[in-house]
Scaffold this motif. Structure first.
Motif, PDB file in Angstrom:
ATOM      1  N   ALA A   1      57.786  56.756  73.167  1.00 50.02           N
ATOM      2  CA  ALA A   1      56.625  58.075  72.580  1.00 50.02           C
ATOM      3  C   ALA A   1      55.539  57.797  72.858  1.00 50.02           C
ATOM      4  N   LEU A   2      55.051  56.228  72.818  1.00 46.61           N
ATOM      5  CA  LEU A   2      53.530  55.883  72.987  1.00 46.61           C
ATOM      6  C   LEU A   2      53.252  56.345  74.443  1.00 46.61           C
ATOM      7  N   ALA A   3      54.133  55.957  75.291  1.00 45.44           N
ATOM      8  CA  ALA A   3      54.001  55.713  76.934  1.00 45.44           C
ATOM      9  C   ALA A   3      53.626  56.644  77.247  1.00 45.44           C
ATOM     10  N   ARG A   4      54.424  58.109  76.915  1.00 39.46           N
ATOM     11  CA  ARG A   4      54.546  59.082  77.156  1.00 39.46           C
ATOM     12  C   ARG A   4      52.364  59.259  77.067  1.00 39.46           C
ATOM     13  N   ALA A   5      51.944  59.196  76.436  1.00 36.84           N
ATOM     14  CA  ALA A   5      50.953  60.036  74.757  1.00 36.84           C
ATOM     15  C   ALA A   5      50.267  59.168  75.912  1.00 36.84           C
ATOM     16  N   ILE A   6      50.138  57.793  75.840  1.00 40.07           N
ATOM     17  CA  ILE A   6      49.410  56.641  76.875  1.00 40.07           C
ATOM     18  C   ILE A   6      49.471  57.049  78.764  1.00 40.07           C
TER      19      ILE A   6
END
Length: 346
Positions: free
Chosen positions: A253-258
């Motif tokens: 999820a965080l990688a998608r945001a980044i």
């Protein structure tokens, strides 16, 4: 602050030689007191009064007074106060429009604090203030285009473009915590389902672990009296199956945001900090693993998501409080020994 507008002041006839930075988080308030040379004179951390807008200013003012005591200083020495607040903030009006995690709505915090402290006060979103402080203090060197992504009680980003803080049309640039990453996910405090905050923030990671254990999943986390996100990351490092699943989900999820932040703003770095990032290498590894999947599938992703594009904020940075000091320094007024800067944030 405008780059290059720098003159040394001879001093304030009223003896106001201190700056105060206040970082208001979902669980704590951190106050930093510095002099004109930016040397730390006092520091204090206390719990945040969640859901009490009527007494918020009183509590913050009392905390500032207590922090000044640690500096052996009186309030009469305060030249300016900077405050970082999570949520939607109108810096011009000094109003906290909406701080969902605190239960604050249309709170005229600047004016209330100025009446109580008797010193010029400036208000800014906490993560945007932190980003400005990172740039101001050159924490990551001479990088002029970066995003500071804070992962803690909530998730938000501060965007620095060309060396200047970018707020956006509505002052909400970087509010990635409320981007939906799983439409079937739990309901967020903002009203939507499956927001990033509900999948990867500190409370979310802890809740996912607790819910799974209550549902019968076996895990070493059962031994924790109260499960925290840091506990979950530590258990994942020790090959706990449940913790590893949760950490991998949060990392994706965080990688998608980044990925989205880099593609949108084309920044040189994404600096990750906040309470959950305190888990250190296991936290970063979960993000890098997910980014590697994107890199292996897309030439464009490989080009945009270079190996060093994401890095952890150095430990002990006190980012929020120092960001609030940057906010205080943006107020145009004499401070003994301080460099004078214009109203514009960096």
């Amino acid at each position: 602050m405008t780059e290059g507008v720098v003159t040394d002041l001879d001093g304030d006839a009223n003896g106001r030689d201190l700056l105060v930075g206040v970082d208001i988080g979902g669980s704590k308030i951190a106050v930093l007191v510095v002099d004109g040379d930016l040397q730390i004179r006092g520091r204090l951390v206390v719990p945040t009064p969640v859901g009490s807008p009527d007494t918020a200013a009183d509590h913050i003012a009392e905390t500032i007074m207590a922090a000044l005591e640690t500096a052996d200083a009186s309030v009469e020495r305060v030249a300016a106060v900077g405050v970082g607040v999570p949520g939607r903030v109108d810096p011009s009006a000094g109003v906290v429009s909406l701080a969902v995690n605190l239960g604050w709505h249309r709170l005229p915090l600047r004016d209330q604090l100025e009446r109580r402290i008797g010193a010029p006060t400036a208000i800014e979103n906490d993560v945007r203030a932190a980003a400005a402080g990172i740039r101001d203090r050159r924490v990551i060197g001479d990088v002029e285009d970066f995003v500071y992504l804070s992962v803690g009680t909530g998730i938000s980003a501060g965007v620095i473009l060309g060396g200047h803080l970018y707020r956006g049309t509505r002052g909400l640039a970087g509010e990635v915590g409320h981007i939906v990453v799983d439409a079937a996910g739990p309901v967020c405090s903002c009203g939507l389902r499956g927001c990033l905050e509900m999948m990867a923030s500190g409370p979310a990671v802890a809740r996912l672990a607790d819910d799974a254990i209550r549902a019968g999943r076996q895990s070493t986390l059962e031994a924790c009296p109260t499960i925290t996100a840091v506990d979950v990351y530590a258990a994942a490092t020790a090959d706990d199956a449940l913790a590893s699943e949760i950490v991998a989900t949060a990392g994706r999820a965080l990688a998608r945001a980044i990925h989205g932040l880099v593609m949108t703003y084309d920044v040189e770095r994404v600096i990750v900090g906040g309470g959950v990032a305190g888990a250190g290498r296991p936290f970063l590894s979960s993000i890098e693993t997910a980014l590697d999947t994107s890199r292996s599938s897309s030439e464009l992703a490989r080009e945009m998501l270079e190996p060093d594009v994401v890095q952890l904020l150095p430990e002990g940075s006190d980012t929020g409080a120092w960001g609030a000091i940057t906010v205080a320094r943006s107020i145009d007024g004499p401070v003994e020994g301080q460099r004078r800067w214009s109203h514009a944030m960096p």
